[in-house]
Motif scaffolding. Structure first.
Motif, short mmCIF file in Angstrom:
data_model
loop_
_atom_site.label_atom_id
_atom_site.label_comp_id
_atom_site.label_asym_id
_atom_site.label_seq_id
_atom_site.Cartn_x
_atom_site.Cartn_y
_atom_site.Cartn_z
N LEU A 196 0.83 -1.20 0.00
CA LEU A 196 0.00 0.00 0.00
C LEU A 196 0.86 1.25 0.00
O LEU A 196 0.61 2.20 -0.75
CB LEU A 196 -0.90 0.00 1.24
CG LEU A 196 -2.34 -0.45 1.07
CD1 LEU A 196 -3.01 -0.52 2.43
CD2 LEU A 196 -3.10 0.49 0.15
N LEU A 197 1.87 1.27 0.84
CA LEU A 197 2.74 2.44 0.91
C LEU A 197 3.52 2.62 -0.39
O LEU A 197 3.62 3.74 -0.91
CB LEU A 197 3.70 2.29 2.10
CG LEU A 197 4.62 3.47 2.37
CD1 LEU A 197 3.82 4.75 2.63
CD2 LEU A 197 5.53 3.18 3.56
N ASP A 198 4.04 1.53 -0.93
CA ASP A 198 4.83 1.61 -2.17
C ASP A 198 3.99 2.06 -3.35
O ASP A 198 4.44 2.84 -4.19
CB ASP A 198 5.46 0.24 -2.49
CG ASP A 198 6.61 -0.11 -1.57
OD1 ASP A 198 7.07 0.79 -0.84
OD2 ASP A 198 7.02 -1.28 -1.57
N GLU A 199 2.74 1.57 -3.42
CA GLU A 199 1.95 1.75 -4.63
C GLU A 199 0.93 2.87 -4.56
O GLU A 199 0.42 3.32 -5.59
CB GLU A 199 1.25 0.42 -4.98
CG GLU A 199 2.25 -0.69 -5.28
CD GLU A 199 1.59 -2.06 -5.47
OE1 GLU A 199 0.36 -2.10 -5.73
OE2 GLU A 199 2.30 -3.07 -5.33
N THR A 200 0.61 3.32 -3.34
CA THR A 200 -0.39 4.39 -3.21
C THR A 200 0.05 5.55 -2.34
O THR A 200 -0.57 6.60 -2.37
CB THR A 200 -1.70 3.83 -2.61
OG1 THR A 200 -1.48 3.50 -1.24
CG2 THR A 200 -2.18 2.60 -3.37
N GLY A 201 1.09 5.36 -1.54
CA GLY A 201 1.51 6.39 -0.61
C GLY A 201 0.69 6.40 0.68
O GLY A 201 0.86 7.30 1.50
N VAL A 202 -0.17 5.40 0.85
CA VAL A 202 -0.98 5.31 2.07
C VAL A 202 -0.21 4.52 3.12
O VAL A 202 0.14 3.35 2.90
CB VAL A 202 -2.34 4.64 1.79
CG1 VAL A 202 -3.10 4.40 3.09
CG2 VAL A 202 -3.17 5.50 0.84
N ALA A 203 0.07 5.17 4.26
CA ALA A 203 0.83 4.53 5.33
C ALA A 203 -0.11 4.05 6.42
O ALA A 203 -0.79 4.85 7.07
CB ALA A 203 1.84 5.51 5.90
N LEU A 204 -0.18 2.73 6.61
CA LEU A 204 -0.93 2.10 7.69
C LEU A 204 0.03 1.28 8.54
O LEU A 204 1.16 1.01 8.13
CB LEU A 204 -2.03 1.19 7.15
CG LEU A 204 -3.04 1.73 6.14
CD1 LEU A 204 -4.02 0.63 5.76
CD2 LEU A 204 -3.77 2.93 6.70
N LEU A 205 -0.44 0.84 9.70
CA LEU A 205 0.32 -0.10 10.51
C LEU A 205 -0.33 -1.47 10.46
O LEU A 205 -1.55 -1.58 10.65
CB LEU A 205 0.39 0.35 11.96
CG LEU A 205 1.54 1.27 12.37
CD1 LEU A 205 1.53 1.46 13.88
CD2 LEU A 205 2.88 0.73 11.93
N PRO A 206 0.44 -2.53 10.21
CA PRO A 206 -0.16 -3.87 10.07
C PRO A 206 -0.71 -4.39 11.38
O PRO A 206 -0.22 -4.07 12.47
CB PRO A 206 1.01 -4.73 9.57
CG PRO A 206 2.23 -4.03 10.06
CD PRO A 206 1.90 -2.55 10.01
N GLY A 207 -1.74 -5.23 11.28
CA GLY A 207 -2.32 -5.84 12.46
C GLY A 207 -1.34 -6.67 13.26
O GLY A 207 -1.49 -6.81 14.48
N SER A 208 -0.31 -7.20 12.59
CA SER A 208 0.69 -7.98 13.32
C SER A 208 1.45 -7.14 14.33
O SER A 208 1.98 -7.67 15.32
CB SER A 208 1.66 -8.63 12.33
OG SER A 208 2.26 -7.66 11.49
N SER A 209 1.52 -5.82 14.12
CA SER A 209 2.16 -4.95 15.10
C SER A 209 1.34 -4.83 16.38
O SER A 209 1.85 -4.41 17.42
CB SER A 209 2.37 -3.55 14.51
OG SER A 209 3.30 -3.57 13.45
N PHE A 210 0.06 -5.20 16.29
CA PHE A 210 -0.85 -5.11 17.43
C PHE A 210 -1.19 -6.48 17.99
O PHE A 210 -2.23 -6.68 18.59
CB PHE A 210 -2.11 -4.36 17.01
CG PHE A 210 -1.83 -2.96 16.52
CD1 PHE A 210 -1.72 -1.91 17.41
CD2 PHE A 210 -1.64 -2.72 15.17
CE1 PHE A 210 -1.44 -0.62 16.97
CE2 PHE A 210 -1.36 -1.44 14.71
CZ PHE A 210 -1.26 -0.38 15.61
#
Length: 495
Positions: free
Chosen positions: A424-438
């Protein structure tokens, strides 16, 4: 009988303990019935030597049900130290987003949960007025601040407490770490939950047990699961952390749910940390706190970073119940050997923040209206794209579940939440945090979206001019459009 508090100096591979202070204690340290040893005592493993608590009881390995064990396996090593995990995921995504932006890329910064709103001007003025304050303040905090913080909790949420049981720290994160350090206990946290609870426990070598939650239940802890886990080893000490409203989901436990959880906590003598850092940003009245239903066993955590927009000021607040004054004393000892005291100018400014005013009330009403309107638009658009998401009730997060897109995403080589967020970040510039971080399994396609990428100062000023009631779609499009654009780009990418 004397209990000694000391500190460990870590020099390479050596650990040298030295005596710092002797505290005269009665022959038998009094704890209320629910918290009597061997369940709870101050942990002095790291201050006087080997791994025993004040009552001399060694730590024990817990056994739990198969489902809970599966959840635990995602936590990683129990070995203490920094090798158990990398840099905090929230801080890492913030730094990466900044680097990409500085390189000329458009980035929708939905990864880092920082308030978009400015600090209320009268609080800033108080900081300026006290900028010359240079002396160390008391370890537990400025007395007037402790009084105002306690009064604020009672005024806003009906939580009665004593100023003498309030502890001020350099952010609630530091206080949480010292709380875990002070207790020789297992950690119980929901999955998903904030990214730093479990890593702090890992650094200290604590056992972490995840309590599975589900989207259809708004990611709330099931009292039966909590009871099942605790019943497996009924004498064991445990610290339960609940976050209301939640980071990462934005949902909260209701009063009825807190009552049920309180009954289980009381039955098993659990100490609860109620992380209420987002309580001031609940969209509607009626915030429920675990401390209302389990006052004798709940430590309340709050601070200035979210409702007051002052994350960089680093001021956190713990309020202990009188029954846990021994624990407050222990954390204060650790504070004396770590941060000493919080920045003096910031503490004086925080007095004004917790005193409140008509202007601060108006600021909070406007901020809540902005976040509520944006949350509604974000969840509506995600659902229209076929993404499941629970309705947030406060704060600035949603926690979308992309499971319905799993087949399509797999065809694009995406099978984990971290890969989903990377692409998502590479292809759209949208930065999210993955559920695995939580603390969710890597193959569970979830992510946290922090809808904070807008000019909070402008949005706040314009919201104050709007008539009472819900803010219009036109307002959202005009003043919060960057966030809407980023969510739209995410949904288009999903197809």
């Amino acid at each position: 009988m004397f209990f000694s508090f000391g500190v460990v100096l870590l020099l390479g591979t050596r650990a040298e303990s030295y005596h710092r202070q002797s505290v005269n204690q009665p022959e038998a340290l009094y704890l209320p019935p629910s918290f009597r040893s061997p369940r709870f005592a101050l942990n002095i493993t790291n201050v006087v030597g080997q791994g025993t608590s004040l009552d001399g009881s060694p730590g024990r390995q817990s056994s739990v049900s198969r489902d809970i064990m599966r959840e635990e396996q995602s936590i990683g090593s129990k070995t203490p130290g920094l090798t158990a995990g990398g840099q905090s995921a929230t801080l890492a995504i913030n730094e990466l987003s900044r680097e990409l932006e500085n390189a000329g890329n458009q980035v929708f910064k939905f990864g880092f949960g920082q308030s978009p709103f400015p600090v209320p001007e009268e609080v800033v003025e108080e900081l300026r007025a006290h900028s010359a304050e240079k002396d160390y303040l008391p370890i537990r905090g400025l007395p007037s601040l402790r009084e105002e913080a306690s009064a604020h909790l009672e005024r806003q949420y009906g939580l009665k407490g004593r100023a003498q049981d309030v502890l001020i720290g350099p952010g609630s994160k530091e206080l949480m770490f010292l709380l875990q350090l002070a207790l020789d206990t297992d950690l119980l946290i929901p999955a998903p939950s904030w990214v730093s609870y479990a890593p702090q426990a890992r650094i200290l070598g604590r056992s972490v047990h995840l309590l599975p939650t589900h989207l259809e239940d708004d990611w709330r802890v099931d009292p039966d699961i909590l009871d099942e886990l605790c019943s497996r080893e009924p004498g064991r000490s445990r610290l339960l952390i609940l976050t209301d409203p939640s980071n990462p989901t934005g949902t909260s436990h209701s009063a009825d749910q807190h009552q049920e959880l309180a009954a289980v906590a009381r039955k098993h003598g659990i100490i609860c940390l109620s992380d209420e850092i987002y309580a001031g940003l609940c969209y509607n009245p009626g915030h429920s706190s675990m401390a209302r239903w389990y006052p004798e066993g709940t430590v309340v955590s709050t601070g200035l970073s979210k409702w007051c927009g002052a994350g960089g000021w680093r001021l956190g607040v713990f309020q202990f119940p009188a029954e846990l004054d021994w624990l407050a004393d222990g954390v204060a000892v650790l504070a004396s050997e770590t941060f000493t005291s919080v920045s003096a100018p910031v503490q004086y400014a925080a007095v004004r923040a917790y005193q409140g005013s008509e202007a601060i009330d108006e600021y909070l009403i406007a901020a809540r209206r902005v976040l509520s309107a944006l949350a509604a638009r974000v969840t509506e658009r995600l659902r229209a794209a076929g993404v499941a998401v629970a309705d947030p009730v406060g704060g600035f997060y949603v926690f979308p579940d992309f499971g319905s897109k799993a087949t399509a995403l797999e065809s694009r080589g995406i099978t984990t939440s971290s890969e989903l967020c990377r692409r998502l970040l590479d292809e759209t510039g949208v930065a999210l945090l993955p559920g695995s971080s939580f603390n969710l399994p890597p193959t569970r396609l979830t992510a946290r979206l922090a809808f904070v990428d807008f000019d909070g100062a402008v949005a706040l000023e314009e919201a104050l001019r709007q008539p009472a009631g819900e803010l219009s779609d036109a307002f959202v499009d005009k003043h919060l459009g960057n966030t809407i654009q980023g969510v739209e780009r995410l949904c288009e990418w999903l197809g």
